[in-house]
Design a protein around this motif. Structure first.
Motif, PDB file in Angstrom:
ATOM      1  N   ILE A  30      58.125  -0.538  53.916  1.00 47.62           N
ATOM      2  CA  ILE A  30      58.331  -1.944  54.951  1.00 47.62           C
ATOM      3  C   ILE A  30      59.373  -0.334  55.930  1.00 47.62           C
ATOM      4  O   ILE A  30      60.214   0.083  55.819  1.00 47.62           O
ATOM      5  N   PRO A  31      58.232  -1.235  56.983  1.00 46.82           N
ATOM      6  CA  PRO A  31      58.637  -1.453  58.359  1.00 46.82           C
ATOM      7  C   PRO A  31      59.925  -0.634  58.725  1.00 46.82           C
ATOM      8  O   PRO A  31      61.244  -2.034  58.054  1.00 46.82           O
ATOM      9  N   PHE A  32      61.159   0.020  59.005  1.00 45.79           N
ATOM     10  CA  PHE A  32      62.269   0.479  59.065  1.00 45.79           C
ATOM     11  C   PHE A  32      62.721  -0.331  60.709  1.00 45.79           C
ATOM     12  O   PHE A  32      62.336   1.058  61.993  1.00 45.79           O
ATOM     13  N   GLY A  33      64.014  -1.260  60.810  1.00 41.83           N
ATOM     14  CA  GLY A  33      64.728  -1.498  62.269  1.00 41.83           C
ATOM     15  C   GLY A  33      66.225  -0.822  61.953  1.00 41.83           C
ATOM     16  O   GLY A  33      66.474  -1.466  61.206  1.00 41.83           O
ATOM     17  N   SER A  34      66.502  -0.750  62.924  1.00 44.61           N
ATOM     18  CA  SER A  34      67.936  -0.112  63.534  1.00 44.61           C
ATOM     19  C   SER A  34      68.697  -1.681  63.205  1.00 44.61           C
ATOM     20  O   SER A  34      70.024  -1.354  63.017  1.00 44.61           O
ATOM     21  N   GLY A  35      68.412  -2.996  63.048  1.00 47.26           N
ATOM     22  CA  GLY A  35      68.883  -3.847  63.337  1.00 47.26           C
ATOM     23  C   GLY A  35      69.415  -4.119  61.854  1.00 47.26           C
ATOM     24  O   GLY A  35      70.074  -5.425  61.424  1.00 47.26           O
ATOM     25  N   MET A  36      67.896  -3.576  61.098  1.00 48.66           N
ATOM     26  CA  MET A  36      68.256  -4.499  59.643  1.00 48.66           C
ATOM     27  C   MET A  36      69.388  -4.153  58.953  1.00 48.66           C
ATOM     28  O   MET A  36      69.801  -3.245  58.966  1.00 48.66           O
ATOM     29  N   ALA A  37      70.074  -5.042  57.497  1.00 49.10           N
ATOM     30  CA  ALA A  37      71.162  -5.473  56.944  1.00 49.10           C
ATOM     31  C   ALA A  37      70.623  -4.700  55.450  1.00 49.10           C
ATOM     32  O   ALA A  37      70.726  -4.891  55.204  1.00 49.10           O
ATOM     33  N   LEU A  38      70.664  -3.124  56.402  1.00 49.69           N
ATOM     34  CA  LEU A  38      70.403  -2.100  55.077  1.00 49.69           C
ATOM     35  C   LEU A  38      71.505  -0.899  55.241  1.00 49.69           C
ATOM     36  O   LEU A  38      71.465  -0.548  56.012  1.00 49.69           O
ATOM     37  N   GLU A  39      72.000  -0.374  53.825  1.00 49.71           N
ATOM     38  CA  GLU A  39      73.161   0.310  54.225  1.00 49.71           C
ATOM     39  C   GLU A  39      71.672   2.140  54.293  1.00 49.71           C
ATOM     40  O   GLU A  39      71.568   2.004  52.846  1.00 49.71           O
ATOM     41  N   VAL A  40      71.856   2.402  55.081  1.00 52.73           N
ATOM     42  CA  VAL A  40      70.803   4.027  55.005  1.00 52.73           C
ATOM     43  C   VAL A  40      71.732   5.039  54.730  1.00 52.73           C
ATOM     44  O   VAL A  40      72.677   5.363  54.957  1.00 52.73           O
TER      45      VAL A  40
END
Length: 163
Positions: free
Chosen positions: A104-114
């Motif tokens: 999925i395309p990643f955006g900086s506001g996503m609730a994911l731990e990179v």
């Protein structure tokens, strides 16, 4: 009083041999029985020994096992995959959603731990290249945040990126 008449009517619909006799309880026994029933019926599900973290851990283990067996061709692996699929269906029915984030395309506001950003020459936008741990939701509420590895477009020769 009305419930009692309805109960008697239901009993009389049956043959005499199948009628249930009224229990021979004294008044104090009836009061105690009502107290016990009300305490059992008012018990909440929060007393459950299964916590959200335990549920998330179990769902994650199921997710990992399904991914491991996804490409398997032997009979035993396919059968295990079907069992895991049935388990996932049961979790879905119980309101547990396991969300995989691969591709999925990643955006900086996503609730994911990179966990890691890595350069990928064939990408034109930042994209999740691997889900290390899925996001898990229980009846729409997140109980586990996903962990991902994000690929980003490789830097051009002049130091710029496509963004």
């Amino acid at each position: 009083m009305r419930d009692r008449r309805g109960e008697e009517a239901r009993q009389r619909r049956q043959h005499k041999e199948f009628r249930i006799a009224e229990p021979g309880l004294r008044e104090e026994e009836r009061v105690r029985l009502r107290e016990l029933l009300s305490s059992v019926l008012t018990t909440t599900d929060t007393d459950s020994p299964l916590s959200e973290s335990d549920l998330a851990e179990a769902a994650t283990a199921l997710w990992r096992a399904r991914r491991k067996l996804a490409g398997a061709q032997d009979r035993a692996a396919r059968q295990a995959g079907r069992f895991l699929s049935a388990s996932q269906d049961a979790l879905d029915a119980a309101g547990v959603l396991v969300q995989d984030h691969d591709r999925i395309p990643f955006g900086s506001g996503m609730a994911l731990e990179v966990l890691l950003f890595q350069d990928e020459p064939d990408l034109d936008v930042e994209r999740v290249v691997e889900t290390v741990r899925p996001s898990i939701y229980l009846t729409g509420r997140r109980i586990q945040m996903g962990q991902v590895i994000v690929g980003r477009p490789a830097a051009r020769e002049n130091g710029e990126t496509d963004a």
